[in-house]
Each structure stands twice: as C-alpha cells, then as structure tokens.
Design a protein around this motif. Structure first.
Motif, mmCIF file in Angstrom:
data_model
loop_
_atom_site.group_PDB
_atom_site.id
_atom_site.type_symbol
_atom_site.label_atom_id
_atom_site.label_comp_id
_atom_site.label_asym_id
_atom_site.label_seq_id
_atom_site.Cartn_x
_atom_site.Cartn_y
_atom_site.Cartn_z
ATOM 1 N N ALA A 116 1.033 -1.391 0.362
ATOM 2 C CA ALA A 116 -0.312 -0.236 0.155
ATOM 3 C C ALA A 116 1.025 1.482 0.615
ATOM 4 C CB ALA A 116 -0.461 -0.131 1.121
ATOM 5 N N GLN A 117 1.837 1.220 0.717
ATOM 6 C CA GLN A 117 3.080 2.576 1.083
ATOM 7 C C GLN A 117 3.270 2.847 -0.622
ATOM 8 O OE1 GLN A 117 3.676 3.869 3.915
ATOM 9 N NE2 GLN A 117 4.219 5.343 2.922
ATOM 10 N N MET A 118 3.726 1.723 -1.037
ATOM 11 C CA MET A 118 4.682 1.921 -2.733
ATOM 12 C C MET A 118 3.573 2.526 -3.505
ATOM 13 S SD MET A 118 6.982 -1.820 -1.954
ATOM 14 C CE MET A 118 6.546 -2.597 -4.682
ATOM 15 N N PHE A 119 2.262 1.565 -3.213
ATOM 16 C CA PHE A 119 1.446 2.328 -3.775
ATOM 17 C C PHE A 119 0.938 3.660 -4.027
ATOM 18 C CE2 PHE A 119 -3.389 3.111 -4.782
ATOM 19 C CZ PHE A 119 -3.559 3.655 -6.024
ATOM 20 N N ALA A 120 1.030 4.019 -2.580
ATOM 21 C CA ALA A 120 0.748 5.703 -2.626
ATOM 22 C C ALA A 120 2.400 6.318 -2.918
ATOM 23 C CB ALA A 120 0.485 5.392 -1.248
ATOM 24 N N GLU A 121 2.929 6.009 -3.371
ATOM 25 C CA GLU A 121 3.926 7.086 -3.317
ATOM 26 C C GLU A 121 4.095 6.760 -4.740
ATOM 27 O OE1 GLU A 121 7.598 4.749 -2.011
ATOM 28 O OE2 GLU A 121 6.899 5.573 0.761
ATOM 29 N N GLY A 122 3.623 5.930 -5.423
ATOM 30 C CA GLY A 122 3.930 5.873 -6.757
ATOM 31 C C GLY A 122 2.636 6.519 -7.782
ATOM 32 N N MET A 123 1.405 6.706 -6.474
ATOM 33 C CA MET A 123 0.169 7.438 -7.360
ATOM 34 C C MET A 123 0.689 8.913 -7.065
ATOM 35 S SD MET A 123 -3.814 7.424 -6.411
ATOM 36 C CE MET A 123 -3.729 8.254 -4.245
ATOM 37 N N TYR B 71 3.019 14.128 4.394
ATOM 38 C CA TYR B 71 2.086 12.824 5.232
ATOM 39 C C TYR B 71 1.433 12.438 4.052
ATOM 40 C CZ TYR B 71 5.507 13.864 9.850
ATOM 41 O OH TYR B 71 5.712 14.209 10.745
ATOM 42 N N LEU B 72 1.773 12.760 3.046
ATOM 43 C CA LEU B 72 0.875 12.363 1.894
ATOM 44 C C LEU B 72 0.981 10.613 1.323
ATOM 45 C CD1 LEU B 72 -2.249 13.294 0.624
ATOM 46 C CD2 LEU B 72 -0.684 14.119 -1.103
ATOM 47 N N ASP B 73 1.441 10.092 1.524
ATOM 48 C CA ASP B 73 1.760 8.937 1.395
ATOM 49 C C ASP B 73 1.272 7.839 2.863
ATOM 50 O OD1 ASP B 73 4.037 10.195 2.224
ATOM 51 O OD2 ASP B 73 5.408 8.767 2.026
ATOM 52 N N GLN B 74 1.797 8.735 3.762
ATOM 53 C CA GLN B 74 1.153 7.707 4.999
ATOM 54 C C GLN B 74 -0.327 8.194 5.168
ATOM 55 O OE1 GLN B 74 3.794 10.077 5.251
ATOM 56 N NE2 GLN B 74 5.129 8.643 6.144
ATOM 57 N N VAL B 75 -0.719 8.901 4.544
ATOM 58 C CA VAL B 75 -2.347 9.246 4.590
ATOM 59 C C VAL B 75 -3.120 8.174 3.329
ATOM 60 C CG1 VAL B 75 -4.164 10.936 4.741
ATOM 61 C CG2 VAL B 75 -2.202 11.871 5.676
ATOM 62 N N ILE B 76 -2.622 7.943 2.569
ATOM 63 C CA ILE B 76 -3.533 7.130 1.533
ATOM 64 C C ILE B 76 -2.757 5.666 2.129
ATOM 65 C CG2 ILE B 76 -3.322 6.756 -0.556
ATOM 66 C CD1 ILE B 76 -3.024 9.380 -1.549
ATOM 67 N N GLY B 77 -1.332 5.849 2.374
ATOM 68 C CA GLY B 77 -0.960 3.878 2.132
ATOM 69 C C GLY B 77 -1.564 3.160 3.604
ATOM 70 N N PHE B 78 -1.988 3.972 4.680
ATOM 71 C CA PHE B 78 -2.367 2.937 5.782
ATOM 72 C C PHE B 78 -3.905 2.676 6.082
ATOM 73 C CE2 PHE B 78 1.196 5.511 8.774
ATOM 74 C CZ PHE B 78 1.753 5.091 8.787
ATOM 75 N N PRO B 79 -4.748 3.525 5.193
ATOM 76 C CA PRO B 79 -6.412 3.191 5.307
ATOM 77 C C PRO B 79 -5.574 1.991 3.983
ATOM 78 C CG PRO B 79 -5.880 4.901 5.458
ATOM 79 C CD PRO B 79 -4.541 5.299 5.354
ATOM 80 N N LEU B 80 -5.139 2.232 3.202
ATOM 81 C CA LEU B 80 -4.993 0.979 2.019
ATOM 82 C C LEU B 80 -4.517 -0.078 2.482
ATOM 83 C CD1 LEU B 80 -6.030 0.610 -0.886
ATOM 84 C CD2 LEU B 80 -3.608 1.633 -1.727
ATOM 85 N N GLY B 81 -3.219 0.201 2.819
ATOM 86 C CA GLY B 81 -2.700 -1.394 3.698
ATOM 87 C C GLY B 81 -3.509 -1.659 4.907
ATOM 88 N N ALA B 82 -4.618 -1.179 5.662
ATOM 89 C CA ALA B 82 -5.605 -1.919 6.612
ATOM 90 C C ALA B 82 -6.471 -2.504 5.757
ATOM 91 C CB ALA B 82 -5.872 -0.522 7.487
ATOM 92 N N ILE B 83 -7.154 -1.471 4.911
ATOM 93 C CA ILE B 83 -8.361 -3.000 3.961
ATOM 94 C C ILE B 83 -7.520 -4.124 3.754
ATOM 95 C CG2 ILE B 83 -9.355 -2.345 2.052
ATOM 96 C CD1 ILE B 83 -9.696 0.322 2.643
ATOM 97 N N GLY B 84 -6.657 -3.915 2.957
ATOM 98 C CA GLY B 84 -5.154 -4.834 2.266
ATOM 99 C C GLY B 84 -5.456 -6.363 3.247
ATOM 100 N N PHE B 85 -4.640 -6.196 4.416
ATOM 101 C CA PHE B 85 -4.695 -6.767 5.515
ATOM 102 C C PHE B 85 -6.534 -7.888 6.411
ATOM 103 C CE2 PHE B 85 -4.927 -7.686 10.203
ATOM 104 C CZ PHE B 85 -3.615 -9.243 10.358
#
Length: 104
Positions: A3-10, A38-52
């Motif tokens: 999710a973090q990689m996705f957020a950084e790429g986006m 902190y925008l990548d964390q704001v996008i990545g953490f919820p997306l990572g939680a959903i994926g988990f």
C-alpha cells in the motif's frame, strides 16, 4: 508495504501530470516534496489496513484452511480428541514449512 508503494507511485504519477500543484496547501504544500509530506502515509495506511483485513477474511473463509488444519470437531467429542492428537503433527508441518519457505 504494498500500500505504501502504491501511494508513493500514485503521488509520483500525479506529480508528473501536474495534479499535485493544483492541490490545496493543506493537502500538499508547494513546492511538493514527498520527503516532507505525510500524504503517502495518509493514503497508504488505510489502504494497507483494508488489504490486511481482506486477506485475513479471505484465508479464514475458504476451504483451503481445512486442508492446512483438519477440523474434526464435527464428530463430537471424538473429533475433538482426534484434533488434539493432530496438534504435534501440525506443529511439525509448520516447522518444516517455515524452514523450507523462510529465507536463509
């Protein structure tokens, strides 16, 4: 991590197309610097939680779990006894599986 990689790429793709420059300052301050935001964390953490949660739900709702760990509880008290007999074998199987799969 995915999710973090996705957020950084986006964010990188949006920056290349100039969309990050059009965002308000409270979302992405100008000039945009990914190391200070902190925008990548704001996008990545919820997306990572959903994926988990999706993966956790998926593994426990498929018949694949019955292959990993046989469930004999449907046979009453005898099934529970058989289940307890299989605990050491399941532990040994997990040990072998981790030694084969784990990087050395």
């Amino acid at each position: 991590k995915g999710a973090q990689m996705f957020a950084e790429g986006m964010i990188s793709i949006l920056g290349e197309h100039g969309i990050m420059d059009k965002c308000p300052n409270f979302i992405a301050p100008r000039p945009f610097d990914a190391n200070l935001s902190y925008l990548d964390q704001v996008i990545g953490f919820p997306l990572g939680a959903i994926g988990f949660l999706w993966q956790f739900k998926s593994i426990w709702t498929t018949p694949l779990v019955d292959i990993w760990y046989p469930n004999f509880n449907q046979f009453g008290i005898w099934g529970y006894a058989i289940d307890m007999l299989f605990v050491p074998f399941n532990a040994a199987e997990l040990y072998v599986m981790w030694n084969v799969v784990a990087p050395s």
